[in-house]
Write a protein that holds these residues in place. Sequence first.
Motif, PDB file in Angstrom:
ATOM      1  N   THR A 180       0.847  -1.196   0.000  1.00 41.08           N
ATOM      2  CA  THR A 180       0.000   0.000   0.000  1.00 41.08           C
ATOM      3  C   THR A 180       0.878   1.238   0.000  1.00 41.08           C
ATOM      4  OG1 THR A 180      -1.835   1.083   1.119  1.00 41.08           O
ATOM      5  CG2 THR A 180      -0.213   0.055   2.523  1.00 41.08           C
ATOM      6  N   GLY A 181       0.374   2.328  -0.577  1.00 41.75           N
ATOM      7  CA  GLY A 181       1.193   3.526  -0.721  1.00 41.75           C
ATOM      8  C   GLY A 181       0.625   4.710   0.030  1.00 41.75           C
ATOM      9  N   ALA A 201       0.269   0.755  -8.755  1.00 40.99           N
ATOM     10  CA  ALA A 201       1.422   0.607  -9.650  1.00 40.99           C
ATOM     11  C   ALA A 201       2.379  -0.454  -9.129  1.00 40.99           C
ATOM     12  CB  ALA A 201       2.140   1.954  -9.795  1.00 40.99           C
ATOM     13  N   LEU A 202       2.643  -0.423  -7.828  1.00 35.34           N
ATOM     14  CA  LEU A 202       3.600  -1.385  -7.294  1.00 35.34           C
ATOM     15  C   LEU A 202       2.984  -2.771  -7.173  1.00 35.34           C
ATOM     16  CD1 LEU A 202       5.481   0.825  -4.697  1.00 35.34           C
ATOM     17  CD2 LEU A 202       6.226   0.135  -6.968  1.00 35.34           C
ATOM     18  N   ARG A 203       1.724  -2.830  -6.754  1.00 42.60           N
ATOM     19  CA  ARG A 203       1.097  -4.159  -6.640  1.00 42.60           C
ATOM     20  C   ARG A 203       1.076  -4.881  -7.979  1.00 42.60           C
ATOM     21  NH1 ARG A 203      -2.489  -1.394  -3.253  1.00 42.60           N
ATOM     22  NH2 ARG A 203      -4.025  -1.215  -4.902  1.00 42.60           N
ATOM     23  N   SER A 204       1.025  -4.103  -9.070  1.00 45.05           N
ATOM     24  CA  SER A 204       0.897  -4.742 -10.385  1.00 45.05           C
ATOM     25  C   SER A 204       2.066  -5.670 -10.714  1.00 45.05           C
ATOM     26  CB  SER A 204       0.760  -3.679 -11.481  1.00 45.05           C
ATOM     27  OG  SER A 204       2.007  -3.071 -11.743  1.00 45.05           O
ATOM     28  N   VAL A 205       3.200  -5.460 -10.075  1.00 48.76           N
ATOM     29  CA  VAL A 205       4.356  -6.316 -10.366  1.00 48.76           C
ATOM     30  C   VAL A 205       4.727  -7.239  -9.213  1.00 48.76           C
ATOM     31  CG1 VAL A 205       5.343  -4.778 -12.102  1.00 48.76           C
ATOM     32  CG2 VAL A 205       5.979  -4.481  -9.684  1.00 48.76           C
ATOM     33  N   VAL A 206       3.960  -7.189  -8.129  1.00 50.98           N
ATOM     34  CA  VAL A 206       4.258  -8.040  -6.972  1.00 50.98           C
ATOM     35  C   VAL A 206       3.399  -9.298  -7.045  1.00 50.98           C
ATOM     36  CG1 VAL A 206       4.230  -8.215  -4.450  1.00 50.98           C
ATOM     37  CG2 VAL A 206       4.868  -6.055  -5.544  1.00 50.98           C
ATOM     38  N   SER A 245       7.921   9.259  -7.403  1.00 50.98           N
ATOM     39  CA  SER A 245       7.628   8.428  -6.230  1.00 50.98           C
ATOM     40  C   SER A 245       7.583   6.957  -6.615  1.00 50.98           C
ATOM     41  CB  SER A 245       6.293   8.837  -5.608  1.00 50.98           C
ATOM     42  OG  SER A 245       6.385  10.129  -5.045  1.00 50.98           O
ATOM     43  N   ILE A 246       6.894   6.655  -7.700  1.00 52.42           N
ATOM     44  CA  ILE A 246       6.763   5.249  -8.117  1.00 52.42           C
ATOM     45  C   ILE A 246       8.124   4.676  -8.510  1.00 52.42           C
ATOM     46  CG2 ILE A 246       5.803   3.754  -9.929  1.00 52.42           C
ATOM     47  CD1 ILE A 246       3.306   5.664  -9.852  1.00 52.42           C
ATOM     48  N   THR A 247       8.871   5.441  -9.289  1.00 49.55           N
ATOM     49  CA  THR A 247      10.169   4.961  -9.755  1.00 49.55           C
ATOM     50  C   THR A 247      11.117   4.723  -8.574  1.00 49.55           C
ATOM     51  OG1 THR A 247       9.840   6.181 -11.804  1.00 49.55           O
ATOM     52  CG2 THR A 247      12.095   5.476 -11.311  1.00 49.55           C
ATOM     53  N   GLY A 248      11.135   5.650  -7.626  1.00 53.25           N
ATOM     54  CA  GLY A 248      11.998   5.492  -6.460  1.00 53.25           C
ATOM     55  C   GLY A 248      11.501   4.405  -5.518  1.00 53.25           C
ATOM     56  N   ALA A 249      10.196   4.367  -5.312  1.00 53.31           N
ATOM     57  CA  ALA A 249       9.636   3.399  -4.361  1.00 53.31           C
ATOM     58  C   ALA A 249       9.919   1.978  -4.811  1.00 53.31           C
ATOM     59  CB  ALA A 249       8.134   3.620  -4.210  1.00 53.31           C
ATOM     60  N   TYR A 250       9.971   1.774  -6.123  1.00 54.01           N
ATOM     61  CA  TYR A 250      10.254   0.420  -6.608  1.00 54.01           C
ATOM     62  C   TYR A 250      11.606  -0.066  -6.082  1.00 54.01           C
ATOM     63  CZ  TYR A 250      10.980  -3.620  -9.506  1.00 54.01           C
ATOM     64  OH  TYR A 250      11.212  -4.907  -9.920  1.00 54.01           O
ATOM     65  N   VAL A 251      12.586   0.815  -6.103  1.00 52.08           N
ATOM     66  CA  VAL A 251      13.924   0.428  -5.624  1.00 52.08           C
ATOM     67  C   VAL A 251      13.908   0.157  -4.116  1.00 52.08           C
ATOM     68  CG1 VAL A 251      16.330   1.187  -5.412  1.00 52.08           C
ATOM     69  CG2 VAL A 251      15.043   1.660  -7.522  1.00 52.08           C
TER      70      VAL A 251
END
Lengths: 256, 256, 256, 256, 256, 256
Positions: free
Chosen positions: F61-62, F98-103, F130-136
Amino acid sequence: MDRIDGRQVNQLRPVKITRNYIKHAEGSVLIEMGDTKVICTASVEERVPPFLKGQGRGWVTGEYGMLPRSTEVRKVRDSSKGKVDGRTMEIQRLIGRALRSVVDLEALGEITIFIDCDVIQADGGTRTASITGAYVALVDALTKLLEQGKISRIPLNSFVAAVSVGIKDNTVILDLNYAEDSTCQVDMNIVMTEKGQLVEIQGTGEEKPFTKQEMEQMLAYGEKGIMELIKIQKESLGELANLIGVEGNGSGCSNQ
Amino acid sequence: MDRIDGRQVNQLRPVKITRNYIKHAEGSVLIEMGDTKVICTASVEERVPPFLKGQGRGWVTGEYGMLPRSTEVRKVRDSSKGKVDGRTMEIQRLIGRALRSVVDLEALGEITIFIDCDVIQADGGTRTASITGAYVALVDALTKLLEQGKISRIPLNSFVAAVSVGIKDNTVILDLNYAEDSTCQVDMNIVMTEKGQLVEIQGTGEEKPFTKQEMEQMLAYGEKGIMELIKIQKESLGELANLIGVEGNGSGCSNQ
Amino acid sequence: MDRIDGRQVNQLRPVKITRNYIKHAEGSVLIEMGDTKVICTASVEERVPPFLKGQGRGWVTGEYGMLPRSTEVRKVRDSSKGKVDGRTMEIQRLIGRALRSVVDLEALGEITIFIDCDVIQADGGTRTASITGAYVALVDALTKLLEQGKISRIPLNSFVAAVSVGIKDNTVILDLNYAEDSTCQVDMNIVMTEKGQLVEIQGTGEEKPFTKQEMEQMLAYGEKGIMELIKIQKESLGELANLIGVEGNGSGCSNQ
Amino acid sequence: MDRIDGRQVNQLRPVKITRNYIKHAEGSVLIEMGDTKVICTASVEERVPPFLKGQGRGWVTGEYGMLPRSTEVRKVRDSSKGKVDGRTMEIQRLIGRALRSVVDLEALGEITIFIDCDVIQADGGTRTASITGAYVALVDALTKLLEQGKISRIPLNSFVAAVSVGIKDNTVILDLNYAEDSTCQVDMNIVMTEKGQLVEIQGTGEEKPFTKQEMEQMLAYGEKGIMELIKIQKESLGELANLIGVEGNGSGCSNQ
Amino acid sequence: MDRIDGRQVNQLRPVKITRNYIKHAEGSVLIEMGDTKVICTASVEERVPPFLKGQGRGWVTGEYGMLPRSTEVRKVRDSSKGKVDGRTMEIQRLIGRALRSVVDLEALGEITIFIDCDVIQADGGTRTASITGAYVALVDALTKLLEQGKISRIPLNSFVAAVSVGIKDNTVILDLNYAEDSTCQVDMNIVMTEKGQLVEIQGTGEEKPFTKQEMEQMLAYGEKGIMELIKIQKESLGELANLIGVEGNGSGCSNQ
Amino acid sequence: MDRIDGRQVNQLRPVKITRNYIKHAEGSVLIEMGDTKVICTASVEERVPPFLKGQGRGWVTGEYGMLPRSTEVRKVRDSSKGKVDGRTMEIQRLIGRALRSVVDLEALGEITIFIDCDVIQADGGTRTASITGAYVALVDALTKLLEQGKISRIPLNSFVAAVSVGIKDNTVILDLNYAEDSTCQVDMNIVMTEKGQLVEIQGTGEEKPFTKQEMEQMLAYGEKGIMELIKIQKESLGELANLIGVEGNGSGCSNQ
């Protein structure tokens, strides 16, 4: 007593002040005290709160926040809870009072300066680091106002800084980190001017009451730490430091 | 310096403690310090907050409120505003810490005592009057628990009381009324045990920083006032006063 | 039927009205009906709510609260919950309507009177006691305005008081205490003027619907109780009572 | 007196009840009284509020809302304001009490029925129309539970409906539309069972107190209107109407 | 792929637009798309939000709500929760942007139009149905302003409508109902003008990312659906449809 | 068209990712895109939200916030307003999706990962940064779980990153800074996997609708930017990058 990080009982953690940290703010500082890191900004608005309208005086107010993961255990955001908790309110009020104590609000004129202190990493002493850092951001913001001709001098009577002291294992120590803070018997925050005068003192002995002798020693350690912090503030400000405490004619609160 | 009401600089206002003021509460007191009047109740609930569950320890927590017209100018109700203001939160936290400092929470067991302090008439010093009065209500509530066999002794290590001191017209004074409080330079609240140990000290010199010498004098006046208040607490409690500070075998925070 | 406290079915509890109970308020009363105790204050502010601006008319509004331990079981503070509950809102609206019904708002002029009713000990009938007590506080506040020359007469058309009636064990009774109220079949609150005219009637038979005959008997008992309460209001006010219902020339809602 | 819409003083507006208006709800009705239109749904959830857990009894609770443009002037959404206003709370509580008064909660068992009344067009009398319509939706929801075997009979002791009466230009009138309601002297809402017993009566004479004779006439008009509304409820329900008031063996609140 | 309700993959559900549905609103529409039913009102207020004051431009803003039992499982009211949830806020912002995109705000002048979309029965696609229906209500409200001489032409540059598309079982489909929406892999909402230009596109592939080819097909289906919806809007508006897109002299945003 | 900062139309600003920025968080990153600076942390809690309990699946969750002076004009704190605004909610929901889509949430197990994105300096594109950084940060947190043996592989199917595109002066441009963003005609945010598949697309043409051709060009620029961002993510992660997209036996949403 051996301290966790090997410091002397009356030794500060390494302190670093980085000015102009955020490009938009009139004044902005990153202050680091050991692993405690706080972004302090000073924002100028040319209006005053309703209770001051038309009196020709300015205002300085403080706000404080912690990033959710600035702490060991993630904190729920205040904005999600829909309210500010008691601890945060206490700190916000403390920051405002501490800085107002050295500002000549009449010389500032009808201007409000918002001080925002946001903790990005917490390791004890965040409220005192906030005050010490915010003071430097405030000087930068006031300097901008001076350059713009909106004030005729830097309306600051004195330097001010803050530090924590406490009693752990029956020993008085200076500048507690989180591990010390969470296990101490007495916790005290001191705000002081460069002349060694007290602006705020807040001590609590919920775990164990303390004697007047212990209190005197805490005050002595606090004064030592604050004098070192003011020295670091001055080094960080360079030549600007000379503009502090220079009064105009007719002057401020402290003469009355 | 002549005080508005003719008192000596280190003289308390007349103090009156009326026990059993509200019939429903396990402990309830009306405390009057001059024109300041506060209803203090102690309510027992046989459960503890989530963070203490299953540890065998109890809790004491404080809440504080002002009737809308307890003050010179009518205050908007917190409930209408939908939130508790910062000053109220600070006071609530202070009351809780002050009382917990003398309670042996392990001897109390899994019981919470809610301290409610509601100001019905305000004339300065409401937070310190709240603590002084609430202590007596707490003793009454604990006595009920003792009579019911739910605790085996009164789990109080000491008496505790509170008073305000301050600097007005460069003179240190004790127990400020509202007229003094709203015009003073320095304002300090002191909470102390009967042995003269400090539980809380909160001083603010927003208007004018204060020296360590002034601080010492404030502490001395505060101690004098608190010793008188504890005497009044004892008179009010009569024989119950003898049950305080009598420890059980081996136990208690203060031994550790 | 024998009542718990030995009263006749149509008998009020002992009533006591203490005027000038809170020094700051323009009008303030402690009303006691048996063990129910309510502080009622009337506060004058020389402004009106936005919807009345510029119309030359005044306003009377009511607020109501209960101290947390006014009740048998401690109530969570509304301010902690961050909202006012439905019962409180209903009572606040009722108090406002009841008092406005006898005020000549045009004769009052652009002034708002805030009525605050705070229950310090609850034993049934707190909303009706609030109205009866608040009326007396209102007279005192209006008298102050008259003395200051801000109004030219006491703008009250009539006395007004309130009482509860109900049906318990199929018997109609007057002025229910809490033990009766919490077990009754029908609960009704009546607000009436000294001429026996109804201002408000709110009856609920959630447990058992009631007949028109029962309703008539409740009304009769209510009228008897209210006439006695108005007598007590008059005794409490002494000579001021003669100023009520004396109209100015040409004025007043009730003439139209 | 001539009424705005040409009705007799004791004549209802045209009433229309449309069942099964919303496909998802267990019971749902559109009730129209003149230009007042309310969607009433009854939703079944097989759980009860915490205060009823484990007692084998059910619950019925009401909520009420108005679409922003159901009214002449657009109303700000409650959800935007972040709170429910006092009038809405009063109505919600009234709807809940009115329906519970005829439900045998023990026969219902541990089930909650949520009654939602949403006004899509308002022209006076929305709270009474809500009760009258919600009753029909409640019957439909209970019938579904009966068909599913979750209850063994329809646990309703009686029909219930509601109507407003009032005094306008010193004349008692039935079923006020908005133009009448906003200019009347006395406003009363009556909830009654089919046997003519009162469940709720709420009358307010803020503008002009009313006599007991006027009250009797309002009650008489109200009873006439409610009997007509119950007849319309029965026609709308058809054969289902015969299931109401048929008690099981030994049970029911009203027998005790 | 066979759709649940037998539709072709690129087929809309039956659409019905009922104008003048709520008597108080300047424009009001009931739009039905299959079992989805939304009341859309357009309310005129002759003022603008603070950020637009004195600029001679108007504003259009959207609000959205769902009746508690519009959905399969009863939703708790936003007003009870005391806040608007994230999904509702997103939809409110979308409705406002979609309609503003075709309004010449300068030609509107200092007027705000509030669009309220309240879902009374939900079966998928409520946000897109809201936009399509609200557009018609907006035309009606603007027509009233034109008739009153408050604007000199209908300040609409174009028709606009909206529809959902998605991917379910790896097949692109148009106008998803709830059963389809809750099990689809990709969900996209499209807002388009009558010239086939995009106003908004919001697509999410939380369950499965989608290719650019899939996206093109979704766009194609969306365009087909929207052209049909605009045809239905025009039929519903009759002759009023001819007033859209007729620009005045000196004109709007889209020329610049 | 000349861009303000001299970039090509399809050129990203300088990007810098600093890992391990906050010592307490399981994953933490400072991402800088030009003058936009965001702290992204990933916090692990070994529990899931109520709606997922007992299903053996995890959750991501974000949350998103801006420091008050991250922006040109100081923003009032959400916590002071007591609620989260609509824009913030939209962004929070976007980050989570966005992040859940790849988890692979099943491979994660009953664990929640909180992603906190806090903007310390804003210059456009904060949500995509935010999305690009949060992925890392997410990769680092998952690696910790892998090292602790709490998961058996990194449950990520793909890299994912985000960027903004838009139309300004009728020209499509990539990665808008604030000056461009606040004056553009069309604004679109794109989230894409390393295979060029779309996870989210959100485009708005409030100022000017856009054609399908313009949309295609925006997608092409977006894809170019995202491929460059994923390259930077990989460089930042070093060897850890090889652990992404390596599936376990039999598992994963994307196989079904």
